[in-house]
Design a protein around this motif. Structure first.
Motif, PDB file in Angstrom:
ATOM      1  N   TYR A 104       0.867  -1.177   0.000  1.00  0.00           N
ATOM      2  CA  TYR A 104       0.000   0.000   0.000  1.00  0.00           C
ATOM      3  C   TYR A 104       0.897   1.218   0.000  1.00  0.00           C
ATOM      4  O   TYR A 104       1.626   1.454   0.961  1.00  0.00           O
ATOM      5  N   GLY A 116      -1.238  -1.003  -4.131  1.00  0.00           N
ATOM      6  CA  GLY A 116      -2.616  -1.048  -3.680  1.00  0.00           C
ATOM      7  C   GLY A 116      -3.285   0.309  -3.640  1.00  0.00           C
ATOM      8  O   GLY A 116      -4.489   0.427  -3.904  1.00  0.00           O
ATOM      9  N   ILE A 168      -4.712   1.108  -7.008  1.00  0.00           N
ATOM     10  CA  ILE A 168      -5.910   0.314  -7.287  1.00  0.00           C
ATOM     11  C   ILE A 168      -7.101   0.884  -6.528  1.00  0.00           C
ATOM     12  O   ILE A 168      -8.219   0.965  -7.057  1.00  0.00           O
ATOM     13  N   VAL A 169      -6.894   1.298  -5.280  1.00  0.00           N
ATOM     14  CA  VAL A 169      -7.956   1.914  -4.489  1.00  0.00           C
ATOM     15  C   VAL A 169      -8.440   3.202  -5.141  1.00  0.00           C
ATOM     16  O   VAL A 169      -9.651   3.457  -5.250  1.00  0.00           O
ATOM     17  N   THR A 207      -4.227  -4.188   4.105  1.00  0.00           N
ATOM     18  CA  THR A 207      -4.188  -4.015   2.650  1.00  0.00           C
ATOM     19  C   THR A 207      -4.991  -5.105   1.966  1.00  0.00           C
ATOM     20  O   THR A 207      -5.757  -4.849   1.031  1.00  0.00           O
ATOM     21  N   LEU A 240      -8.240  -4.410  -0.415  1.00  0.00           N
ATOM     22  CA  LEU A 240      -8.221  -4.869  -1.810  1.00  0.00           C
ATOM     23  C   LEU A 240      -9.292  -5.920  -2.066  1.00  0.00           C
ATOM     24  O   LEU A 240      -9.841  -6.004  -3.172  1.00  0.00           O
ATOM     25  N   TYR A 242     -11.954  -6.482  -5.061  1.00  0.00           N
ATOM     26  CA  TYR A 242     -12.066  -7.775  -5.751  1.00  0.00           C
ATOM     27  C   TYR A 242     -13.515  -8.252  -5.783  1.00  0.00           C
ATOM     28  O   TYR A 242     -13.993  -8.753  -6.817  1.00  0.00           O
ATOM     29  N   TRP A 298     -10.750  -4.544 -10.654  1.00  0.00           N
ATOM     30  CA  TRP A 298      -9.639  -5.323 -10.110  1.00  0.00           C
ATOM     31  C   TRP A 298      -8.844  -5.993 -11.233  1.00  0.00           C
ATOM     32  O   TRP A 298      -7.617  -5.875 -11.296  1.00  0.00           O
TER      33      TRP A 298
END
Length: 213
Positions: free
Chosen positions: A94, A128, A131-132, A181, A185, A189, A196
């Motif tokens: 992260y 991460g 992605i967040v 994390t 995540l 997902y 994702w």
């Protein structure tokens, strides 16, 4: 491809000079089922003065700094062995691209070890936090967030977890943060699986170049 989520705690915020004090990781398969985990802590090298602020953040005591069983060199060897065991995998932290990855690379380099283990093929890596941010941009309902004075969403891991019902009492220890994390995540997902899968398409430079071309 398996997902290796990891985190470090260190004695400084300067990646050029810091010493890794603790590392934790969790290995997941592509269905987010846990396959393995590890946690390691080492002593501070002799003659090194740590940053007090860093120790306050990761709650490291003088006893923890001086009485761990492993030297840093021994711990680096065990990290290398563990990451090789987990390969091939996508290594994710992260906000790791600018800190954890750099800290590990420079520590491996100083320890005469190959520094690019997390992203040399067949391994890949991702962050991460990115992605967040992508998931939040697609649909803000995916996470409840605090806002800063400018009205922007705060994406710090501990803040994000607190606002989404995830216990954070042990935050800023390596394995605990790796698990936080994982839980954040996992929400993406399950809640935005297309996002994702799309994010993971850019987890290697060569694959990203192909997409751009």
């Amino acid at each position: 491809m398996n997902l290796a989520i990891w985190d470090i705690e260190s004695d400084s915020s300067q990646t050029d000079f810091l010493n890794i004090l603790e590392i934790g990781g969790i290995l997941l398969n592509d269905s987010f089922q846990e396959l393995d985990r590890f946690s390691l802590r080492c002593r501070l090298p002799d003659g090194v003065i740590p940053q007090a602020a860093a120790l306050l953040v990761n709650k490291t005591s003088v006893q923890m700094l001086t009485q761990a069983n492993l030297s840093q060199y021994q711990m680096l060897g065990m990290i290398e062995k563990q990451f090789k065991k987990w390969s091939p995998a996508i290594f994710v932290g992260y906000s790791n691209i600018n800190f954890d990855d750099e800290a590990l690379r420079k520590s491996f380099f100083r320890g005469l070890r190959y520094p690019y283990i997390t992203n040399t093929l067949p391994n890949k890596r991702h962050d991460g936090l990115n992605i967040v941010r992508a998931a939040y941009a697609v649909d803000r309902k995916i996470f409840k967030t605090e806002t800063n004075e400018k009205g922007n969403a705060i994406m710090k891991l501990e803040s994000l977890c607190k606002n989404n019902g995830i216990e954070t009492t042990g935050a800023h220890s390596a394995l605990f943060d790796a698990n936080l994390t994982k839980l954040i995540l996992e929400k993406i997902y399950k809640g935005q699986n297309t996002t994702w899968k799309s994010a993971l398409l850019t987890s290697s430079r060569s694959e990203t170049e192909q997409i751009v071309k």
